[in-house]
Write a protein that holds these residues in place. Sequence first.
Motif, PDB file in Angstrom:
ATOM      1  N   GLY A   1      -3.310 -10.994  -2.302  1.00  0.00           N
ATOM      2  CA  GLY A   1      -4.711 -11.085  -1.855  1.00  0.00           C
ATOM      3  C   GLY A   1      -4.725 -10.291  -0.788  1.00  0.00           C
ATOM      4  O   GLY A   1      -5.812 -10.624  -0.144  1.00  0.00           O
ATOM      5  N   ALA A   2      -4.026  -9.406  -0.413  1.00  0.00           N
ATOM      6  CA  ALA A   2      -4.045  -8.627   0.790  1.00  0.00           C
ATOM      7  C   ALA A   2      -3.492  -7.410   0.566  1.00  0.00           C
ATOM      8  O   ALA A   2      -2.825  -7.115  -0.228  1.00  0.00           O
ATOM      9  CB  ALA A   2      -3.087  -9.413   1.880  1.00  0.00           C
ATOM     10  N   LEU A   3      -4.086  -6.368   1.599  1.00  0.00           N
ATOM     11  CA  LEU A   3      -3.692  -5.162   1.690  1.00  0.00           C
ATOM     12  C   LEU A   3      -2.669  -4.795   2.739  1.00  0.00           C
ATOM     13  O   LEU A   3      -2.890  -5.357   3.678  1.00  0.00           O
ATOM     14  CB  LEU A   3      -4.969  -4.154   1.785  1.00  0.00           C
ATOM     15  N   HIS A   4      -1.651  -3.882   2.388  1.00  0.00           N
ATOM     16  CA  HIS A   4      -0.552  -3.717   3.265  1.00  0.00           C
ATOM     17  C   HIS A   4      -0.545  -2.264   3.766  1.00  0.00           C
ATOM     18  O   HIS A   4      -0.711  -1.301   2.686  1.00  0.00           O
ATOM     19  CB  HIS A   4       0.622  -4.092   2.726  1.00  0.00           C
ATOM     20  N   TRP A   5      -0.230  -1.999   4.870  1.00  0.00           N
ATOM     21  CA  TRP A   5       0.064  -0.465   5.247  1.00  0.00           C
ATOM     22  C   TRP A   5       1.499  -0.429   6.297  1.00  0.00           C
ATOM     23  O   TRP A   5       1.536  -1.542   7.034  1.00  0.00           O
ATOM     24  CB  TRP A   5      -1.116   0.051   6.041  1.00  0.00           C
ATOM     25  N   ALA A   6       2.154   0.583   6.088  1.00  0.00           N
ATOM     26  CA  ALA A   6       3.131   0.706   7.042  1.00  0.00           C
ATOM     27  C   ALA A   6       2.598   1.340   8.329  1.00  0.00           C
ATOM     28  O   ALA A   6       1.593   2.032   7.887  1.00  0.00           O
ATOM     29  CB  ALA A   6       4.156   1.523   6.457  1.00  0.00           C
ATOM     30  N   ALA A   7       3.064   0.981   9.396  1.00  0.00           N
ATOM     31  CA  ALA A   7       2.290   1.319  10.739  1.00  0.00           C
ATOM     32  C   ALA A   7       3.201   1.537  11.922  1.00  0.00           C
ATOM     33  O   ALA A   7       4.193   0.901  11.842  1.00  0.00           O
ATOM     34  CB  ALA A   7       1.100   0.302  11.073  1.00  0.00           C
TER      35      ALA A   7
END
Length: 386
Positions: free
Chosen positions: A232-238
């Motif tokens: 239910g979530a979007l994820h990015w490496a940052a």
Amino acid sequence: MVMSIESSSSSSSSSNQKQQKTTDDPTLLQEIVVEILSRLPVESLLRCTSVCKSWYSLISDPHFVKSHLNLSKSNSLYAHHRLIYSTVPKINLKSCNLYHLLYPVGSVNSVELDYPMKHPRKSVWVVGSCNGLVCVAIEEDALFIWNPSTRRSSRLLYCGRKAQPGCYVLYGFGYEEAGGDYKVVEISCVFKDRAKYCTTVRVYSLKRGNWKKIGAFPHGIPLDDSGKFANGALHWAASKDFGSTYSWMVVSLDLASETYGEVLQPVYGEGDKDLTLGALGESLCVLCNYRGSRAELWVMKVYGVRDSWTKLVSIPYLTDPGRDQFSVPFVISKDGKMLLLFGSKLIVYDSKNSSSSVIQNVDECLEACTVVESLVSPDAPNRPWR
């Protein structure tokens, strides 16, 4: 003997009556029809809509669409799954049957796709897929939600972003289950100089049909072109730092609350390594490439629980890879076969016998995603596919 014949005759008559009752039971017949139709591929279902009005209404019903989707997703042989990939150069999309890629017999057939706004000189970017819908970006200017199975698409309204120097754009695509809504996230990043930058984040709701701004990306800038959708979530490496103190963290954006968070990473091994964030099925994962040695796949078994990170497999580099690396697997079969990229080549790695094989007669690809066949409408999540 007479009694036996009479008994047999009576039993036969009773059996015939039961069979006749079953045959004449319209409710049971309807259940059988639904059971059969819900297991057919989308192409066959589209033809079935022309059989009669009742089948047209049935196949268009949102409950049937959901049931068909769930059965297709749970098929362990990936009978209703395809891999969609962009070719080199990045101006075309092709598709292959996922089962035939995992278990190839001879050469694998790929199909060139007629995606929205296809142009021989415009690059295409597959942002992500969810429930049979694919988010496609053309030249970072046009965005579509597209169902390649039904060939229907919906172009998103322009978000109002103004072009400016030093700006680049990232996207993400996912599903908010509680609200029954598909959402696209756009992150525009503008560098002022080497040390200063700013971000603007917008969310598009397919249900509402509009964009809205939310708070700026909170932890530096994202490193991934596309957000990875899981739980239910979007994820990015940052990262906030880009010099010798380079840092790597996983930032989440919950699609229901539209709030940010951080996902704690596993404890990796020592050594020179490159990290790649991904999603494998419903789970978040990280591929840790130890340059020239091996690639380790970590999977978060329980979302949000750091101790649940599990090292699933270690894939050896059999020869010096040069600049090529393994990608996050697109799928792992029940018998341990993994489909992934090595550089721009599709390969199947068999974790049971530690063997790799390059898939022949498939174009070099830049990016890819798995797509399940579905009747879900790209126009609005709760509107019938027609």
